[in-house]
Scaffold this active site. Structure first.
Site, PDB file in Angstrom:
ATOM      1  N   LYS A  38      50.575  52.362  31.913  1.00 51.40           N
ATOM      2  CA  LYS A  38      50.292  50.932  31.735  1.00 51.40           C
ATOM      3  C   LYS A  38      51.222  50.287  30.713  1.00 51.40           C
ATOM      4  O   LYS A  38      51.441  49.077  30.747  1.00 51.40           O
ATOM      5  CB  LYS A  38      48.838  50.721  31.312  1.00 51.40           C
ATOM      6  N   SER A 114      35.378  35.779  39.214  1.00 57.02           N
ATOM      7  CA  SER A 114      35.811  36.492  40.416  1.00 57.02           C
ATOM      8  C   SER A 114      35.180  35.901  41.661  1.00 57.02           C
ATOM      9  O   SER A 114      34.046  35.407  41.630  1.00 57.02           O
ATOM     10  CB  SER A 114      35.421  37.973  40.313  1.00 57.02           C
ATOM     11  N   TYR A 140      29.782  44.716  39.507  1.00 54.79           N
ATOM     12  CA  TYR A 140      30.893  43.957  38.931  1.00 54.79           C
ATOM     13  C   TYR A 140      30.747  42.465  39.229  1.00 54.79           C
ATOM     14  O   TYR A 140      30.837  41.626  38.330  1.00 54.79           O
ATOM     15  CB  TYR A 140      32.218  44.471  39.488  1.00 54.79           C
ATOM     16  N   VAL A 172      44.087  38.728  44.813  1.00 54.83           N
ATOM     17  CA  VAL A 172      45.353  38.591  44.092  1.00 54.83           C
ATOM     18  C   VAL A 172      46.243  39.797  44.356  1.00 54.83           C
ATOM     19  O   VAL A 172      45.783  40.938  44.344  1.00 54.83           O
ATOM     20  CB  VAL A 172      45.108  38.441  42.583  1.00 54.83           C
ATOM     21  N   LYS A 180      46.130  50.583  39.217  1.00 55.28           N
ATOM     22  CA  LYS A 180      44.801  50.262  39.734  1.00 55.28           C
ATOM     23  C   LYS A 180      44.280  51.233  40.786  1.00 55.28           C
ATOM     24  O   LYS A 180      43.140  51.120  41.224  1.00 55.28           O
ATOM     25  CB  LYS A 180      44.800  48.839  40.301  1.00 55.28           C
ATOM     26  N   ARG A 217      41.324  36.917  54.746  1.00 52.31           N
ATOM     27  CA  ARG A 217      41.160  36.853  53.298  1.00 52.31           C
ATOM     28  C   ARG A 217      42.042  35.736  52.739  1.00 52.31           C
ATOM     29  O   ARG A 217      43.066  35.380  53.322  1.00 52.31           O
ATOM     30  CB  ARG A 217      41.582  38.176  52.630  1.00 52.31           C
TER      31      ARG A 217
END
Length: 324
Positions: A38, A114, A140, A172, A180, A217
């Protein structure tokens, strides 16, 4: 100084890059790096401090008169997360504490919500509607929904930062998402397979009104997300919660074809049965309504699906330096 939580993650690191491009080098990065790569997400970026999340409260109190804005993008973002106590601590309580600090010290506060808050989509994707009736499908999504409702309640009591906005990110995609794992975008997951001319598997449709691979989407390029967030921080805008998509739903097949076009190759798409455990709760359509953002004064043009994928593939995925 501008504080960015989750700054080494996907959207966070892109925001840091974008703020740098606007001339901001006074960035405070709040995150953990862990044992992976990362660190490469921020390797090219300028910042003035790196703070671990557990040290953030102390840092804020020492730097009160220096902080211009807080972008709160840090969270547990896995839709399969199951530890409710950890979700409460890191997604809900942390957000509440930052909101209260920004309210007390009159610092603008911008945070990540979100599209998962919309649940199965049966109630639509309107960011102007009463959100109380929404029913997220996972822990979540519920945590983001719970904070949205709490933030609105605080604002109604006039207990809010002077400027604030929450962003309901849709699907996104873009650079810096390698860490991820299974949560990477379809573009990142399949680019190498398209190049290798390996089969690309998309789900068959189990509804008569959708063809195979034509599930829809709202795919939005991360650079557009960063443009919107920076725009909110530049001047006073209407406070509230905003959808952040394109307003144009596209199919998974369109997405893979765009990856192929950007790579100069014809993808080998094959359709496979959807797992039985997904069929009853799979979303066939998501599309952000964007009128609220436009009404707030945002006029910049978004990348089309083909433009965004082409930039991602040619500027990042298809190069030796894949990080923004």
């Amino acid at each position: 100084m501008i504080v960015v939580t989750g700054a080494t993650g996907f959207i966070g690191s892109n925001l840091v890059a974008h703020l740098n491009s606007l001339g901001h080098s006074d960035i405070v990065i709040v995150d953990w790096l862990g044992n992976g790569e990362k660190w490469k997400n921020i390797a090219k970026h300028r910042f003035v401090d790196f703070v671990f999340p557990e040290d953030l409260a102390e840092f804020l109190e020492k730097s009160t008169d220096k902080i211009e804005a807080v972008f709160h993008l840090g969270a547990i973002s896995s839709t399969t997360a199951s530890d409710g106590d950890e979700i409460i601590e890191k997604n809900l309580q942390c957000s509440m504490k930052l909101w209260r600090w920004c309210t007390t010290h009159q610092v603008p506060f911008f945070y990540a919500s979100s599209a998962a808050t919309y649940g199965d989509g049966d109630l639509g994707f309107e960011d102007t509607a009463d959100i109380a009736t929404l029913r997220p499908l996972n822990l979540y999504g519920w945590s983001k929904h719970a904070f949205d409702r709490w933030a609105i309640a605080q604002a109604e009591k006039q207990e809010a930062p002077p400027r604030w906005a929450g962003f309901k990110f849709f699907n996104v995609y873009g650079p810096n998402e390698y860490h991820k794992g299974d949560m990477m975008s379809i573009v990142a997951k399949n680019h190498a397979r398209v190049i290798a001319q390996e089969p690309i598997h998309l789900f068959k449709s189990h509804r008569p009104d959708f063809k195979d691979g034509e599930q829809l989407r709202d795919f939005v390029y991360v650079k557009d997300c960063c443009n919107v967030m920076a725009w909110f921080s530049e001047a006073k805008r209407a406070n509230g919660i905003y959808n952040l998509g394109t307003g144009s739903a596209r199919s998974f097949r369109d997405l893979i074809l765009a990856v192929g076009a950007a790579s100069g190759l014809e993808p080998n798409i094959q359709y496979v049965p959807m797992p039985e455990n997904l069929r009853g709760k799979y979303q066939y359509f998501t599309q952000a309504t964007m009128q609220k953002l436009k009404a707030a004064g945002y006029e910049a043009r978004f990348f089309s699906l083909e433009e965004g994928v082409a930039d991602y593939v040619r500027s990042y995925l298809g190069t030796s330096d894949k990080f923004a």
